[in-house]
Scaffold this motif. Structure first.
Motif, short mmCIF file in Angstrom:
data_model
loop_
_atom_site.label_atom_id
_atom_site.label_comp_id
_atom_site.label_asym_id
_atom_site.label_seq_id
_atom_site.Cartn_x
_atom_site.Cartn_y
_atom_site.Cartn_z
N ASN A 1 0.80 -1.23 0.00
CA ASN A 1 0.00 0.00 0.00
C ASN A 1 0.83 1.27 0.00
O ASN A 1 0.31 2.36 0.22
N ASP B 1 2.12 2.97 -2.35
CA ASP B 1 1.78 3.94 -3.39
C ASP B 1 0.65 4.87 -2.95
O ASP B 1 0.51 5.97 -3.50
N GLY B 2 -0.14 4.44 -1.97
CA GLY B 2 -1.22 5.28 -1.48
C GLY B 2 -0.85 6.08 -0.25
O GLY B 2 -1.69 6.80 0.31
N TYR B 3 0.41 5.98 0.17
CA TYR B 3 0.84 6.68 1.39
C TYR B 3 1.09 8.16 1.09
O TYR B 3 1.56 8.53 0.02
#
Length: 354
Positions: free
Chosen positions: A109, A111-113
């Motif tokens: 995850n 890339d969504g941080y």
């Protein structure tokens, strides 16, 4: 790097050299990374530093001894020098702030941080690459880049195993909540979820740490509860009640009722034993792998690896609360209830659910 043997030859263990004594001594990476695990080696280095280096400068004038390096161990030379009366210590970590939601971060995850919330000492570096190095090997990352070494083998709670995914069948969930006042204080607001798998007779712990105001934490707690309820209908919640925490519990319960969560009824937990004794009680469960830790519960892992010398123990507190509930659990066997209903009333009619 200062060579202690060479120094002894040049200065004769403290004698002057060409009629002068040094007023500036610079030591760079004195310790050997491979040998630092040896206690005798660490003691020898410190003794040699005191006897060979600190005896070199002239005592009549000003002098400076500058020691530069990486803190490879909790008892390394740099950290021991911090405690000297005449020493000043400076630390230059690579990551100044991981962001408020680092717990739960994984390669899946990332890339969504929110990378904008990450603050680096060197802004020219790639933040995503730095976080990936952190996820790859946290112990090495903290030692090499943060100057905060963790040696789990030496820690009381350091013998633990981690997991990445929960088992398919979870029979109970135990939530432990350790409230804190928020951003302006040093403590974390910690929420622990311990998932019990009867088939494996094992507990799976996931803990999140926050630095948010209590009013915002009410929503986060209830969101965590709702997520856990989707995994298993049996949830037991415990919350520490000391000072303002009792008021927080009441507000939390009130908000839950407003949202229709009528089964959200947190149990007040009052601590009668010393904190150290309570947290130490987790050690046997961790060591025999009855209790395993989610690998992306980053703050909890850090506390486990540094306890009791770490800066925080809020996640450990929340975990102990959850395990306290688990040890006194009263679980509902939904299969047994369903079987009894069939026996008493016959086959359930269409649309009837348990």
């Amino acid at each position: 790097m200062i060579d202690f043997v060479l120094q002894k030859r040049l200065y004769g263990g403290g004698l002057n050299f060409l009629g002068k004594r040094p007023d500036l001594i610079i030591c760079d990476d004195v310790e050997n990374g491979q040998r630092i695990q040896s206690k005798k080696y660490r003691e020898d280095i410190y003794k040699q530093f005191e006897s060979a280096v600190l005896k070199l400068p002239a005592r009549k004038g000003d002098y400076s001894v500058l020691v530069v390096g990486t803190t490879l161990h909790e008892e390394c030379l740099l950290l021991r020098l911090e405690n000297r009366y005449n020493a000043k210590s400076y630390n230059f970590p690579l990551v100044l702030d991981f962001g408020p939601k680092i717990d739960g971060l994984s390669p899946a995850n990332i890339d969504g941080y929110d990378l904008d919330s990450v603050l680096l000492d060197d802004s020219s570096l790639d933040k995503k690459e730095v976080l990936m190095e952190f996820l790859q090997n946290k112990s090495a990352f903290f030692a090499e880049f943060q100057n905060t070494p963790t040696h789990s083998k030496d820690a009381i709670l350091g013998d633990f195993a981690t997991y990445e995914n929960l088992p398919e069948k979870i029979d109970a969930v135990f939530m432990g909540i350790d409230p804190a006042l928020g951003k302006d204080k040093g403590d974390f607001f910690a929420i622990a979820c311990v998932f019990f798998c009867k088939a494996q007779m094992r507990y799976f712990a996931s803990v999140r740490a926050y630095k948010e105001k209590p009013d915002k934490m009410i929503g986060i707690v209830l969101e965590t509860y709702s997520h856990a309820h989707k995994i298993c209908p049996f949830i037991k919640v415990g919350i520490e009640v000391v000072a303002f925490q009792a008021f927080f519990k009441d507000q939390l319960k009130k908000r839950a009722l407003e949202l229709g969560l009528s089964f959200f009824r947190p149990i007040e937990l009052k601590n009668t034993a010393h904190k150290e004794m309570r947290i130490d009680s987790l050690a046997p469960l961790l060591a025999d792998r009855s209790l395993v830790i989610e690998q992306f519960s980053h703050e909890l892992v850090s506390e486990l690896e540094t306890y009791p010398k770490g800066a925080h123990d809020d996640c450990l507190d929340a975990l102990e609360f959850a395990m306290r509930l688990a040890r006194t659990r009263q679980m509902v066997d939904y299969r047994q209830i369903k079987a009894r209903v069939k026996t008493r009333f016959g086959k359930p009619k269409k649309g009837f659910r348990l």
